[in-house]
Design a protein around this motif. Structure first.
Motif, PDB file in Angstrom:
ATOM      1  N   THR A  29       0.075   6.690   4.393  1.00  0.00           N
ATOM      2  CA  THR A  29       1.134   6.894   3.401  1.00  0.00           C
ATOM      3  C   THR A  29       1.123   8.324   2.884  1.00  0.00           C
ATOM      4  O   THR A  29       2.189   8.924   2.682  1.00  0.00           O
ATOM      5  CB  THR A  29       0.970   5.918   2.216  1.00  0.00           C
ATOM      6  OG1 THR A  29       0.984   4.581   2.704  1.00  0.00           O
ATOM      7  CG2 THR A  29       2.085   6.098   1.194  1.00  0.00           C
ATOM      8  N   THR A  30      -0.058   8.887   2.673  1.00  0.00           N
ATOM      9  CA  THR A  30      -0.112  10.264   2.162  1.00  0.00           C
ATOM     10  C   THR A  30       0.436  11.233   3.202  1.00  0.00           C
ATOM     11  O   THR A  30       1.143  12.196   2.861  1.00  0.00           O
ATOM     12  CB  THR A  30      -1.535  10.618   1.710  1.00  0.00           C
ATOM     13  OG1 THR A  30      -1.936   9.687   0.707  1.00  0.00           O
ATOM     14  CG2 THR A  30      -1.605  12.028   1.134  1.00  0.00           C
ATOM     15  N   TYR A  87       0.822  -1.218   0.000  1.00  0.00           N
ATOM     16  CA  TYR A  87       0.000   0.000   0.000  1.00  0.00           C
ATOM     17  C   TYR A  87       0.856   1.269   0.000  1.00  0.00           C
ATOM     18  O   TYR A  87       0.417   2.308  -0.509  1.00  0.00           O
ATOM     19  CB  TYR A  87      -0.959  -0.005   1.198  1.00  0.00           C
ATOM     20  CG  TYR A  87      -2.159  -0.887   0.982  1.00  0.00           C
ATOM     21  CD1 TYR A  87      -3.020  -0.669  -0.100  1.00  0.00           C
ATOM     22  CD2 TYR A  87      -2.450  -1.934   1.846  1.00  0.00           C
ATOM     23  CE1 TYR A  87      -4.132  -1.474  -0.302  1.00  0.00           C
ATOM     24  CE2 TYR A  87      -3.571  -2.736   1.653  1.00  0.00           C
ATOM     25  CZ  TYR A  87      -4.407  -2.504   0.580  1.00  0.00           C
ATOM     26  OH  TYR A  87      -5.505  -3.298   0.380  1.00  0.00           O
ATOM     27  N   PHE A  88       2.033   1.193   0.585  1.00  0.00           N
ATOM     28  CA  PHE A  88       2.951   2.343   0.584  1.00  0.00           C
ATOM     29  C   PHE A  88       3.273   2.748  -0.862  1.00  0.00           C
ATOM     30  O   PHE A  88       3.149   3.924  -1.235  1.00  0.00           O
ATOM     31  CB  PHE A  88       4.227   1.949   1.339  1.00  0.00           C
ATOM     32  CG  PHE A  88       5.301   2.996   1.402  1.00  0.00           C
ATOM     33  CD1 PHE A  88       5.330   3.917   2.449  1.00  0.00           C
ATOM     34  CD2 PHE A  88       6.301   3.064   0.447  1.00  0.00           C
ATOM     35  CE1 PHE A  88       6.331   4.867   2.523  1.00  0.00           C
ATOM     36  CE2 PHE A  88       7.303   4.016   0.514  1.00  0.00           C
ATOM     37  CZ  PHE A  88       7.317   4.923   1.557  1.00  0.00           C
ATOM     38  N   TYR A 121      -4.118   2.752   5.173  1.00  0.00           N
ATOM     39  CA  TYR A 121      -2.780   2.926   4.594  1.00  0.00           C
ATOM     40  C   TYR A 121      -2.735   4.081   3.599  1.00  0.00           C
ATOM     41  O   TYR A 121      -1.687   4.708   3.420  1.00  0.00           O
ATOM     42  CB  TYR A 121      -2.312   1.626   3.934  1.00  0.00           C
ATOM     43  CG  TYR A 121      -1.817   0.607   4.931  1.00  0.00           C
ATOM     44  CD1 TYR A 121      -0.756   0.902   5.791  1.00  0.00           C
ATOM     45  CD2 TYR A 121      -2.378  -0.653   5.024  1.00  0.00           C
ATOM     46  CE1 TYR A 121      -0.284  -0.032   6.707  1.00  0.00           C
ATOM     47  CE2 TYR A 121      -1.922  -1.595   5.939  1.00  0.00           C
ATOM     48  CZ  TYR A 121      -0.871  -1.265   6.774  1.00  0.00           C
ATOM     49  OH  TYR A 121      -0.411  -2.188   7.680  1.00  0.00           O
ATOM     50  N   PHE A 122      -3.855   4.352   2.930  1.00  0.00           N
ATOM     51  CA  PHE A 122      -3.921   5.474   1.993  1.00  0.00           C
ATOM     52  C   PHE A 122      -3.606   6.787   2.724  1.00  0.00           C
ATOM     53  O   PHE A 122      -2.763   7.573   2.290  1.00  0.00           O
ATOM     54  CB  PHE A 122      -5.333   5.509   1.387  1.00  0.00           C
ATOM     55  CG  PHE A 122      -5.588   6.630   0.417  1.00  0.00           C
ATOM     56  CD1 PHE A 122      -5.315   6.468  -0.937  1.00  0.00           C
ATOM     57  CD2 PHE A 122      -6.128   7.836   0.840  1.00  0.00           C
ATOM     58  CE1 PHE A 122      -5.568   7.498  -1.842  1.00  0.00           C
ATOM     59  CE2 PHE A 122      -6.377   8.866  -0.060  1.00  0.00           C
ATOM     60  CZ  PHE A 122      -6.098   8.688  -1.401  1.00  0.00           C
ATOM     61  N   HIS A 123      -4.254   7.010   3.856  1.00  0.00           N
ATOM     62  CA  HIS A 123      -4.048   8.274   4.579  1.00  0.00           C
ATOM     63  C   HIS A 123      -2.717   8.277   5.331  1.00  0.00           C
ATOM     64  O   HIS A 123      -2.058   9.307   5.438  1.00  0.00           O
ATOM     65  CB  HIS A 123      -5.230   8.547   5.503  1.00  0.00           C
ATOM     66  CG  HIS A 123      -6.485   8.810   4.746  1.00  0.00           C
ATOM     67  ND1 HIS A 123      -6.704   9.991   4.059  1.00  0.00           N
ATOM     68  CD2 HIS A 123      -7.580   8.038   4.508  1.00  0.00           C
ATOM     69  CE1 HIS A 123      -7.880   9.928   3.442  1.00  0.00           C
ATOM     70  NE2 HIS A 123      -8.431   8.757   3.703  1.00  0.00           N
ATOM     71  N   ASP A 137      -0.473   9.210  -5.282  1.00  0.00           N
ATOM     72  CA  ASP A 137      -0.176  10.590  -4.866  1.00  0.00           C
ATOM     73  C   ASP A 137       0.614  11.345  -5.931  1.00  0.00           C
ATOM     74  O   ASP A 137       0.418  12.551  -6.121  1.00  0.00           O
ATOM     75  CB  ASP A 137       0.602  10.585  -3.543  1.00  0.00           C
ATOM     76  CG  ASP A 137      -0.293  10.313  -2.329  1.00  0.00           C
ATOM     77  OD1 ASP A 137      -1.533  10.433  -2.447  1.00  0.00           O
ATOM     78  OD2 ASP A 137       0.251   9.987  -1.251  1.00  0.00           O
ATOM     79  N   PHE A 173      -8.996   4.919  -6.134  1.00  0.00           N
ATOM     80  CA  PHE A 173      -7.997   4.102  -5.438  1.00  0.00           C
ATOM     81  C   PHE A 173      -8.640   2.810  -4.932  1.00  0.00           C
ATOM     82  O   PHE A 173      -8.052   1.727  -5.049  1.00  0.00           O
ATOM     83  CB  PHE A 173      -7.424   4.910  -4.271  1.00  0.00           C
ATOM     84  CG  PHE A 173      -6.393   4.188  -3.446  1.00  0.00           C
ATOM     85  CD1 PHE A 173      -5.065   4.128  -3.859  1.00  0.00           C
ATOM     86  CD2 PHE A 173      -6.735   3.571  -2.254  1.00  0.00           C
ATOM     87  CE1 PHE A 173      -4.108   3.471  -3.096  1.00  0.00           C
ATOM     88  CE2 PHE A 173      -5.792   2.912  -1.484  1.00  0.00           C
ATOM     89  CZ  PHE A 173      -4.469   2.863  -1.902  1.00  0.00           C
ATOM     90  N   THR A 192      -0.073   3.753  -2.900  1.00  0.00           N
ATOM     91  CA  THR A 192      -0.556   5.089  -2.541  1.00  0.00           C
ATOM     92  C   THR A 192       0.384   6.161  -3.060  1.00  0.00           C
ATOM     93  O   THR A 192      -0.063   7.212  -3.527  1.00  0.00           O
ATOM     94  CB  THR A 192      -0.696   5.225  -1.010  1.00  0.00           C
ATOM     95  OG1 THR A 192      -1.582   4.211  -0.531  1.00  0.00           O
ATOM     96  CG2 THR A 192      -1.242   6.592  -0.626  1.00  0.00           C
TER      97      THR A 192
END
Lengths: 174, 174
Positions: free
Chosen positions: B146-147, A142-143, B142-144, A150, A164, A146
């Motif tokens: 990682t962002t 996921y790293f 993980y989306f938030h 981004d 996503f 994402t």
């Protein structure tokens, strides 16, 4: 009343990578509308010492592929990092999804308590299968997924968290 | 030979958020070395119509908290979004981790096949517990996370994937 290791890994990767194919479609449409070469995206980075888009995509593909094959007790076929266009990155994702479809679910399920050995840089490390998936593979998958999102989002592509997530399996109005 | 729903959720959130506390420490050290107010980070965004750092952190905290309590069959105590400093964001994460430690593992494990009802904007949706965790909660968490990492990384904070992963539980030289 529990999750299988297969259920928690291979279909999760397949679904998330399938959703990212649609993100790449939107990136190409944006490039076409703005009249620039969509290959320009591949070298974009969020910082000069971070991986660019192409490498982020190659990395999440390899995380999914290598981890799934290791959990199944085998070795993943290597794929060369040589993509130069969005189309080639799309093909890389599709090839990876195709390989995941060859994975034997029962073999993965049997790996919950098995020791998984994997390279980290020049070293070999080991983890019990469940921890390997939950605390090493999924966070890194996921790293990179994402961060690829981004990069495209910050480059102006009109995508949101719904892109996503893709069509969330099993969701329904309550 | 399977994973429990608890093992796949609450300790995963706790570990990843604990690692992010150390990421915030590095962000503060960077601000101190460069002599700027670390509160400046909170409004940084990767695109003008994306959430800024503070909101990314509030969101991954709430994803972890709300999902964990829902899986356990209860409702999470709401936390107001009012953090104005890195210290306050650190406290938000610590409060969230503290709440996760009150969750009953057996109650979460019982939710694998249970229907979970949750709000999506103005609507109520439902999913079976396992799918809810694997295809809705973990990707968004993980989306938030990682962002938030990507915002700090692109702002010059000296962090790498090892900081994101933290001290991986159960990893050892092979």
């Amino acid at each position: 009343m529990s999750l299988s290791l297969y259920q928690s890994s291979v279909p999760v990767f397949e679904h998330a990578m399938g959703a990212f194919l649609a993100v790449l479609d939107k990136a190409e449409a944006h490039a076409k509308a703005r009249k620039f070469d969509s290959a320009n995206y591949l070298a974009i980075r969020l910082a000069p010492d971070m991986f660019p888009l192409a490498r982020q995509i190659q990395t999440f593909c390899d995380q999914a592929k290598n981890a799934s094959f290791r959990l199944a007790g085998g070795a993943a076929p290597p794929i060369e990092d040589k993509e130069k266009t969005i189309d080639e990155l799309r093909a890389r994702i599709e090839t990876t999804i195709g390989l995941l479809k060859t994975i034997d679910a029962g073999a993965v399920d049997a790996a919950v308590d098995r020791e998984i050995v994997f390279p980290v840089g020049p070293n070999k490390m080991k983890m019990q299968g469940a921890n390997y998936l939950l605390h090493f593979v999924l966070p890194q998958f996921y790293f990179h997924l994402t961060t690829a999102y981004d990069i495209l989002r910050s480059a102006g592509v009109e995508i949101g968290k719904r892109d996503f997530l893709g069509a969330v399996p099993g969701i329904a109005p309550a």
